[in-house]
Enzyme design. Structure first.
Site, mmCIF file in Angstrom:
data_model
loop_
_atom_site.group_PDB
_atom_site.id
_atom_site.type_symbol
_atom_site.label_atom_id
_atom_site.label_comp_id
_atom_site.label_asym_id
_atom_site.label_seq_id
_atom_site.Cartn_x
_atom_site.Cartn_y
_atom_site.Cartn_z
ATOM 1 N N THR A 1 18.972 -84.425 4.004
ATOM 2 C CA THR A 1 19.260 -84.031 5.384
ATOM 3 C C THR A 1 20.748 -83.808 5.583
ATOM 4 O O THR A 1 21.558 -84.680 5.266
ATOM 5 C CB THR A 1 18.811 -85.149 6.345
ATOM 6 O OG1 THR A 1 17.485 -85.499 6.012
ATOM 7 C CG2 THR A 1 18.901 -84.700 7.787
ATOM 8 N N ARG B 1 18.600 -100.637 7.380
ATOM 9 C CA ARG B 1 19.333 -101.808 6.889
ATOM 10 C C ARG B 1 20.584 -101.998 7.728
ATOM 11 O O ARG B 1 21.699 -101.687 7.288
ATOM 12 C CB ARG B 1 19.772 -101.602 5.413
ATOM 13 C CG ARG B 1 18.658 -101.471 4.380
ATOM 14 C CD ARG B 1 19.227 -101.076 3.008
ATOM 15 N NE ARG B 1 20.057 -99.873 3.098
ATOM 16 C CZ ARG B 1 19.567 -98.635 3.085
ATOM 17 N NH1 ARG B 1 18.287 -98.428 2.948
ATOM 18 N NH2 ARG B 1 20.381 -97.607 3.205
ATOM 19 N N HIS C 1 24.423 -88.620 7.268
ATOM 20 C CA HIS C 1 23.002 -88.955 7.378
ATOM 21 C C HIS C 1 22.718 -90.308 6.715
ATOM 22 O O HIS C 1 22.030 -91.155 7.287
ATOM 23 C CB HIS C 1 22.166 -87.855 6.719
ATOM 24 C CG HIS C 1 20.697 -88.169 6.645
ATOM 25 N ND1 HIS C 1 19.874 -88.153 7.750
ATOM 26 C CD2 HIS C 1 19.902 -88.524 5.597
ATOM 27 C CE1 HIS C 1 18.633 -88.473 7.385
ATOM 28 N NE2 HIS C 1 18.630 -88.706 6.087
#
Lengths: 440, 440
Positions: free
Chosen positions: A373, A157, A148
């Site tokens: 997550t 980014r 994740h």
């Protein structure tokens, strides 16, 4: 150490209950599970109190405490579970948890002399509503899935997806406790500031990139004093159990607000936990080795132990499902969005506890960690729509023809989790779900 | 609206008390102030309960509630203050706060017929110890000083000190509640991972760049329901009062951990609040206009109101002092490190409340905001050592010849705050202080 040291008679796969629904192969709640929640009869004036799931029933712990059939630590423990929040029970520690689990297991197993007394304390799960299992004093969200972190990093980014600290530091940040609620409590789509990449100024309005995050929630049991770190080998003495956790996220608000101090309004409008906490003890058969790629840095000593390597991970299969308003209206089943497994987490629960306290930070009974997550190594194992839709660039077509990039009003997100292993009985976490209401 | 609409007879500068120490010109606690704390006699077995400061005394609100000399809202309010945490009182809202303030003012003023009864409820401040004034459910730290944000930004991101969102978004992030304690509770220097810019790998050890942050703490009174934003014009109905706040920071840990999700272990080892909460009502005479540089963006409508422009700011002078172990051993006075003023904050308290809830996030009575480090426009007004020592490059020489870049073991940091204005009586915040113990 192997997980066999953690096993006791309550884990015996041969155990069956006098309650037949507990023995069905597809139940989440066989006698080997015994998870905790806080409940009352739906729409009643009853007080909330602790309950334990068995088959399709809840054991009313307040009623069972009154029956006074246990003794010693088990009776002390069950008395604490009569409260509307389980913090006091969670603070009692492992010896009490183990004693009550054993007492409940003995009382529920086929042939128990206590069957008649316990049977009067059962209420059908279909007839109850749940509250948060405890007062969550502080909530910390970690970021333990490297899969994740890498795929989200690519979106925020592109040049620098996985930051240099990731493989050294179990990255975490503080979240909001007040807006954590229990499964079933729907919430409004948040509004806020966002800025499109091409815009010169931000604008204000309802979130357009509302997402779910498939997480495991980790409940702290016994706390520690300010200034006293918890060592990795003691860490799990402080962990009461695990639940399912949906850390709803407003991606467009997050993109504009998160620098330099982290996510804030993009997260604190709602978070949802499952009613049931599956205890660490119940999860003993499903422990697995914690491994790293050979070329990754060795963890610092405070994050490293033989035990953590051998059985630091939890083999929990996680699943996210989506039920749109259309599906609901047509009584079509919810659609699976993805599955992943908590054992693929880069950092373990024990490492999270050791890291969180290494600076002397104090944890309190009832505090919750989010795992971050949980996305697996394969793209289809992604635990958020941000990943599944490639940040909205690739809409997902659902089996009924509807398309989704992010969540729409009326969408109900359901998460499930379970443990399955050769030689052990399948146990489950129940479900966490909530539906998105239109922005106000 | 001007602040005269907020003034009532309790603010009358001509008011004097029958308690002579309340009338001394240098007291922090004249009859116009009446701040709240939670206290008990030091080292006693007494229960903690609410207290109000007057001169050099504390009014024991539990004793005064028992005396039963007030009625209506004031009596209901003071009853809530008999609890060991003021959350219930804070939740009662403005009408109750105002009624109790007026009742206390009347009972304390020279010539009051209640003097004899109230006098029996006084305990010398010198004889008491304090606890946190309330259960802080959630703590949020803002970043409202543009001067601090710019100079810190220069050190973490030399090319990009003030991010594009700063003038649009009242930047904030969630902090840790469990490790907030009251003035006087010393704490150990934290240990953690740090990475020197030239090092290839991080290392572990006691923090080498321990810093203070000179902040204002803001206590929420009445909360809001999840999903319901608080408008900027209603914001201050939800603010109970302000205190002094030291948000200790481990700069070296922060530099390595804070990307991409914000500060975590660099902050959550300790935060310290002053015992006394000065109520928003007491601060009415010291309101000031909130202004922006003409070229700065106009705030979005949810952050903008006529009232906020006219009197959104609080004119509170803040001071940080350092007492090293050497000074303490030689009974030398603490040394002033800097002064700044909360009115120089880029965002107001009302803007913080409106922003925090615009997405529906719920606030609860007793929640606390930190203002963020309050640094003024001039370099000598910097609210942290990071700024004063130019990130450690320019050691500060103290009057006794000792040098400091960051804090050393044994250092005691003291913060004070006060309001002074022509035509009003000076009021003060007392002090917040704590001493750094060696790492364990």
């Amino acid at each position: 150490m192997s997980n066999t040291n953690l096993l006791n008679e309550t884990h015996n796969p041969a155990l069956v209950s006098w309650l037949v629904t507990a023995n069905q192969t597809d139940t989440d709640f066989p006698i080997q599970n015994l998870p905790f929640a806080v409940f009352k009869r739906a729409n009643s004036e009853e007080a909330f109190r602790g309950g334990v799931a068995i088959g399709d029933q809840v054991i009313d712990l307040a009623a069972l405490a009154n029956a006074n059939i246990f003794d010693g630590l088990a009776q002390a423990g069950i008395k604490a579970c009569t409260a509307p929040q389980l913090n006091d029970y969670m603070a009692m520690g492992k010896a009490t948890w183990t004693a009550l689990r054993l007492a409940l297991s003995n009382a529920l197993k086929a042939g128990s002399s206590l069957q008649d007394k316990v049977a009067t304390c059962l209420i059908a799960q279909a007839d109850v509503e749940y509250a948060l299992p405890c007062n969550i004093g502080d909530y910390t969200d970690f970021y333990t899935s490297i899969h994740h972190a890498t795929s989200v990093g690519l979106k925020f980014r592109p040049d620098n997806p996985l930051l240099p600290n990731y493989k050294w530091v179990p990255i975490g940040y503080h979240g909001r406790s007040s807006s954590i609620d229990v499964s079933g409590r729907d919430f409004k789509r948040p509004s806020g500031q966002t800025k499109a990449p091409t815009a010169t100024e931000p604008s204000f309005g309802p979130c357009k990139r509302l997402d779910y995050e498939l997480e495991v929630g980790i409940f702290i049991g016994k706390g520690n004093d300010l200034g006293d770190a918890i060592s990795i080998d003691n860490a799990e003495d402080h962990v009461f159990g695990l639940c399912l956790f949906n850390d709803w996220s407003a991606r467009d608000i997050q993109g504009w607000e998160y620098q330099p101090l982290g996510p804030f309004l993009s997260k604190n409008f709602a978070s949802t936990v499952s009613p049931w906490i599956v205890t660490t003890e119940a999860l003993a058969p499903y422990r697995s080795a914690w491994t790293r790629v050979e070329s990754d840095p060795q963890p610092m000593p405070y994050l490293e132990s033989e035990n953590n390597r051998a059985i630091g991970s939890f083999d929990i299969q996680l699943q996210a499902l989506l039920e749109t308003q259309n599906m609901r209206e047509k009584s079509e089943p919810a659609v699976e969005m993805s599955q992943s497994n908590f054992k693929d987490s880069y950092w373990t629960v024990a490492q999270m506890v050791a890291h969180h306290t290494v600076n002397g930070c104090n944890l309190r009974a009832g505090d919750m960690f989010g795992s971050g997550t949980q996305s697996g190594p394969n793209p289809e194992e992604a635990g958020s729509m941000l990943e599944l839709s490639n940040a909205g660039a690739d809409p997902i077509t659902l089996p009924n023809g509807e398309k989704r990039t992010f969540l729409e009003d009326g969408d109900n997100v359901i998460m499930k989790g379970w443990c399955k292993k050769e030689g052990a009985v399948r146990i489950g976490f129940g479900a966490v779900s909530a539906t998105i209401l239109p922005a106000s």
